[in-house]
Motif scaffolding. Structure first.
Motif: not given
Length: 183
Positions: A98-99, A131-139, A165-169
């Motif tokens: 999903q990234l 951020a790790k707490s962001d539902p649109n980020s994936y560690v 790394i908490p990644a958004k893209s």
């Protein structure tokens, strides 16, 4: 989506760091701009003839890496140009599907590489952090990639060790023969 200024800064940072880290403008492979029509997708080597590694580019905005695609065989390998299919992986080594990944064009585009044993091609990889707490980020804790026209996924070696790394893209540049071309 990313704003153009941030994208340009990120790619410029990848290029500058790659040049410093990988020794500057030495050509690592010969490149041809226009291969014969039948040459696309006809590599004489297998994905297992290559070793992939990522080296961090320090002091750049966000995590940025130089992906090295090195010919580890004992013969010259023909390799199509374009973008390696880079995916972030989780702690189990599975891809984080999903990234989102954006391919960024790096002029001049190279359609074909001839990599002698020990030679390499390069691509830049930038991680847009969340951020790790962001539902649109994936560690992500690693990477895997496949080469153009080669569906086999290869684990990317991380010489610096484990990452988290908490990644958004991800942003991936086209492959180039000289890491100095990653601008």
């Amino acid at each position: 989506m990313f704003n153009r200024t941030k994208k340009t800064s990120t790619i410029a940072a990848i290029a500058g760091g790659a040049m410093l880290l990988l020794g500057g403008g030495a050509m690592a492979a010969s490149q041809q701009a226009d291969p014969a029509p039948g040459d696309i997708g006809t590599s004489n080597c297998a994905a297992t003839d290559f070793a992939l590694s990522m080296t961090p580019l320090p002091d750049k905005p966000g995590p940025a890496f130089a992906l090295e695609i090195k010919n580890t065989s004992d013969k010259t390998c023909e390799l199509n140009g374009g973008w390696p299919g880079v995916s972030g992986t989780d702690m189990t080594g599975e891809p984080v599907e999903q990234l989102p990944t954006e391919n960024v064009q790096t002029p001049p585009a190279v359609d074909h590489f001839s990599l002698a044993p020990g030679q390499a091609a390069y691509a830049g990889v930038a991680v847009h952090e969340g951020a790790k707490s962001d539902p649109n980020s994936y560690v992500i804790s690693g990477f895997q990639a496949h080469l153009p026209d080669m569906p086999e996924q290869l684990v990317v070696d991380l010489p610096q060790g484990a990452i988290e790394i908490p990644a958004k893209s991800l942003e991936v540049t086209e492959m180039v023969a000289d890491p100095g071309q990653l601008s």
